[in-house]
Design a protein around this motif. Structure first.
Motif, mmCIF file in Angstrom:
data_model
loop_
_atom_site.group_PDB
_atom_site.id
_atom_site.type_symbol
_atom_site.label_atom_id
_atom_site.label_comp_id
_atom_site.label_asym_id
_atom_site.label_seq_id
_atom_site.Cartn_x
_atom_site.Cartn_y
_atom_site.Cartn_z
ATOM 1 N N VAL A 22 0.819 -1.203 0.000
ATOM 2 C CA VAL A 22 0.000 0.000 0.000
ATOM 3 C C VAL A 22 0.859 1.262 0.000
ATOM 4 O O VAL A 22 0.514 2.267 -0.635
ATOM 5 C CB VAL A 22 -0.949 -0.001 1.225
ATOM 6 C CG1 VAL A 22 -1.699 1.319 1.309
ATOM 7 C CG2 VAL A 22 -1.919 -1.172 1.138
ATOM 8 N N THR A 23 1.993 1.221 0.687
ATOM 9 C CA THR A 23 2.854 2.400 0.782
ATOM 10 C C THR A 23 3.431 2.802 -0.574
ATOM 11 O O THR A 23 3.833 3.957 -0.766
ATOM 12 C CB THR A 23 4.008 2.137 1.752
ATOM 13 O OG1 THR A 23 4.687 0.923 1.372
ATOM 14 C CG2 THR A 23 3.502 2.010 3.168
ATOM 15 N N ASP A 24 3.483 1.878 -1.516
ATOM 16 C CA ASP A 24 4.040 2.158 -2.849
ATOM 17 C C ASP A 24 2.973 2.182 -3.936
ATOM 18 O O ASP A 24 3.300 2.297 -5.121
ATOM 19 C CB ASP A 24 5.089 1.100 -3.220
ATOM 20 C CG ASP A 24 6.320 1.179 -2.335
ATOM 21 O OD1 ASP A 24 6.613 2.280 -1.845
ATOM 22 O OD2 ASP A 24 6.980 0.144 -2.136
ATOM 23 N N ARG A 25 1.706 2.072 -3.551
ATOM 24 C CA ARG A 25 0.627 2.008 -4.533
ATOM 25 C C ARG A 25 0.615 3.253 -5.425
ATOM 26 O O ARG A 25 0.758 4.370 -4.938
ATOM 27 C CB ARG A 25 -0.717 1.857 -3.839
ATOM 28 C CG ARG A 25 -1.910 1.744 -4.780
ATOM 29 C CD ARG A 25 -3.183 1.492 -3.998
ATOM 30 N NE ARG A 25 -3.125 0.213 -3.311
ATOM 31 C CZ ARG A 25 -3.985 -0.156 -2.345
ATOM 32 N NH1 ARG A 25 -4.933 0.680 -1.950
ATOM 33 N NH2 ARG A 25 -3.865 -1.338 -1.769
ATOM 34 N N GLY A 26 0.476 3.023 -6.727
ATOM 35 C CA GLY A 26 0.397 4.129 -7.669
ATOM 36 C C GLY A 26 1.712 4.471 -8.344
ATOM 37 O O GLY A 26 1.725 5.205 -9.339
ATOM 38 N N ILE A 27 2.829 3.942 -7.828
ATOM 39 C CA ILE A 27 4.097 4.144 -8.526
ATOM 40 C C ILE A 27 3.998 3.430 -9.874
ATOM 41 O O ILE A 27 3.546 2.292 -9.956
ATOM 42 C CB ILE A 27 5.277 3.577 -7.710
ATOM 43 C CG1 ILE A 27 5.461 4.371 -6.420
ATOM 44 C CG2 ILE A 27 6.566 3.614 -8.530
ATOM 45 C CD1 ILE A 27 6.544 3.823 -5.513
ATOM 46 N N ASN A 43 11.857 5.492 -21.288
ATOM 47 C CA ASN A 43 11.244 4.967 -20.066
ATOM 48 C C ASN A 43 11.027 6.106 -19.078
ATOM 49 O O ASN A 43 11.902 6.967 -18.898
ATOM 50 C CB ASN A 43 12.147 3.902 -19.423
ATOM 51 C CG ASN A 43 12.290 2.664 -20.282
ATOM 52 O OD1 ASN A 43 11.393 1.836 -20.336
ATOM 53 N ND2 ASN A 43 13.427 2.523 -20.947
ATOM 54 N N TRP A 44 9.848 6.105 -18.449
ATOM 55 C CA TRP A 44 9.511 7.131 -17.469
ATOM 56 C C TRP A 44 9.004 6.469 -16.192
ATOM 57 O O TRP A 44 8.298 5.453 -16.220
ATOM 58 C CB TRP A 44 8.424 8.053 -18.005
ATOM 59 C CG TRP A 44 8.777 8.809 -19.246
ATOM 60 C CD1 TRP A 44 9.379 10.040 -19.338
ATOM 61 C CD2 TRP A 44 8.531 8.394 -20.607
ATOM 62 N NE1 TRP A 44 9.530 10.412 -20.658
ATOM 63 C CE2 TRP A 44 9.027 9.424 -21.449
ATOM 64 C CE3 TRP A 44 7.972 7.256 -21.183
ATOM 65 C CZ2 TRP A 44 8.944 9.351 -22.845
ATOM 66 C CZ3 TRP A 44 7.894 7.170 -22.568
ATOM 67 C CH2 TRP A 44 8.382 8.213 -23.376
ATOM 68 N N LEU A 45 9.352 7.076 -15.058
ATOM 69 C CA LEU A 45 8.922 6.596 -13.749
ATOM 70 C C LEU A 45 8.088 7.684 -13.076
ATOM 71 O O LEU A 45 8.484 8.859 -13.068
ATOM 72 C CB LEU A 45 10.135 6.263 -12.884
ATOM 73 C CG LEU A 45 9.861 5.812 -11.438
ATOM 74 C CD1 LEU A 45 9.159 4.451 -11.420
ATOM 75 C CD2 LEU A 45 11.162 5.759 -10.640
ATOM 76 N N TYR A 46 6.943 7.284 -12.500
ATOM 77 C CA TYR A 46 6.081 8.235 -11.788
ATOM 78 C C TYR A 46 6.079 7.901 -10.299
ATOM 79 O O TYR A 46 5.829 6.760 -9.899
ATOM 80 C CB TYR A 46 4.652 8.175 -12.317
ATOM 81 C CG TYR A 46 3.679 9.005 -11.505
ATOM 82 C CD1 TYR A 46 3.802 10.400 -11.471
ATOM 83 C CD2 TYR A 46 2.652 8.406 -10.785
ATOM 84 C CE1 TYR A 46 2.920 11.172 -10.718
ATOM 85 C CE2 TYR A 46 1.764 9.173 -10.040
ATOM 86 C CZ TYR A 46 1.906 10.544 -10.014
ATOM 87 O OH TYR A 46 1.033 11.305 -9.268
ATOM 88 N N LEU A 47 6.357 8.920 -9.469
ATOM 89 C CA LEU A 47 6.354 8.769 -8.023
ATOM 90 C C LEU A 47 5.232 9.629 -7.449
ATOM 91 O O LEU A 47 5.330 10.863 -7.452
ATOM 92 C CB LEU A 47 7.699 9.205 -7.438
ATOM 93 C CG LEU A 47 8.921 8.443 -7.957
ATOM 94 C CD1 LEU A 47 10.204 9.073 -7.433
ATOM 95 C CD2 LEU A 47 8.839 6.976 -7.559
ATOM 96 N N PRO A 48 4.134 9.019 -6.958
ATOM 97 C CA PRO A 48 2.989 9.788 -6.455
ATOM 98 C C PRO A 48 3.361 10.741 -5.323
ATOM 99 O O PRO A 48 2.802 11.837 -5.221
ATOM 100 C CB PRO A 48 2.021 8.699 -5.974
ATOM 101 C CG PRO A 48 2.420 7.470 -6.723
ATOM 102 C CD PRO A 48 3.897 7.568 -6.916
#
Length: 222
Positions: A22-27, A43-48
């Motif tokens: 849950v703590t990493d959900r949405g990455i 490549n792209w990374l998204y950090l909520p």
């Protein structure tokens, strides 16, 4: 991780979203693979937590570069390799035992192939050479060894629970064993669907940043 992949001829687009823990959900991670060897994959990374999308660089200059969500898999381990990026040599033939769903361990004859990156590819890969065991009849990867640029064995890749899904042989479990860090990542495919209709709009950065937009598509895919 929920992962969606779509082919555009020989080009490929994919998007992966973490749902647990849950703590990493949405990455999320978005990737565009190009068959043209003169184009560098995007490549792209998204950090909520930062509400920010950043480019991910996969090069040999850093052992942490291009890691797939911090695992022992690099992004390049999950991409379809471009044929012109390597030279090839048949080292021999061996029999390999692999666990197949519903059959137990099955021994299959395999080619032992050595892949060596071209001078151009060496600048963008973490590996100096790779050795793969490929099933002689089904032409599927059974196991692999990855060596660094100094010739030292770096990682081992093995598969389990091989299964025929929609006429495609798929490993339900893939393990990457890092010989340097002594860390192991096990990737289990809990569900697989092939042949879904995936709109191009889903495979964009908006899907990374817009939760409601993303969930509308994922609900259908699930």
């Amino acid at each position: 991780v929920e992962n969606v992949v779509k082919s555009y001829g020989r080009d490929i687009r994919s998007i992966s979203i973490l749902s647990e823990p849950v703590t990493d959900r949405g990455i999320g991670m978005l990737g565009y693979q190009y068959w043209d060897k003169n184009k560098v994959n995007d490549n792209w990374l998204y950090l909520p937590a930062l509400n920010k999308v950043k480019r991910v660089v996969s090069i040999k200059d850093s052992k942490d570069s291009g890691s797939y969500f911090g695992s022992e898999f690099y992004i390049e381990d999950l991409e379809d390799p471009r044929i012109d990026d390597y030279s090839y040599k048949i080292l021999g033939e061996e029999k390999v035992k692999v666990l197949e769903v519903g059959k137990g361990y099955v021994e299959s004859p395999a080619y032992v192939l050595e892949w060596t990156p071209t001078s151009q590819r060496r600048d963008t890969t973490n590996y100096g050479r790779m050795v793969f065991w490929v099933d002689k009849k089904r032409f599927i990867l059974l196991k692999g060894e990855f060596y660094d640029h100094d010739g030292t064995l770096f990682k081992r890749r093995t598969i389990k629970n091989l299964q025929l899904v929609n006429e495609n042989w798929m490993p339900r479990q893939v393990t990457m064993d890092n010989m340097t860090t002594r860390r192991v990542t096990v990737m289990d495919r809990l569900a697989i669907a092939i042949g879904l209709d995936v709109e191009d709009d889903y495979l964009t950065q908006r899907t990374l940043t817009d939760h409601a937009y993303r969930e509308r598509y994922l609900a259908k895919f699930r």
